[in-house]
Design a protein around this motif. Sequence first.
Motif: not given
Length: 125
Positions: A53-64
């Motif tokens: 799972v490539d999170l490189t482009g993820l700017g925000f992640c919440d608890s969900t």
Amino acid sequence: MVPGADSERFTVAVRTVDGAVVVELAGELDHDTAQPLRDALDAAVTPGGRLLVDLTGLGFCDSTGLNVLLHSRLTAQEAGAGLELIGLRGPVARMFRITGADGVFPVHADVAEALGEAGGPPDTA
């Protein structure tokens, strides 16, 4: 791209590289955008497979979003597969560090590094 996400806020793209399924995330992963990720991960888990799972482009992640990834990790484990993370950065890395989730997943800097390592399901002993 997986349909169903607000394409301006969040995208999920799935591809296969050297036998591993790579799920690329971009944008903001939260309660409103989590379902396409759930669907993509459920479809990508195969017995004995390797899921990156490539999170490189993820700017925000919440608890969900974190819970979706944790649940998918358990689903992968039950199938004898591995789920690994790539590119933890910025606020996303901080959230993983604060919750201790960065110690639950194998984490790689990028796809090339992940593919250069043997990978596979983590030891459960």
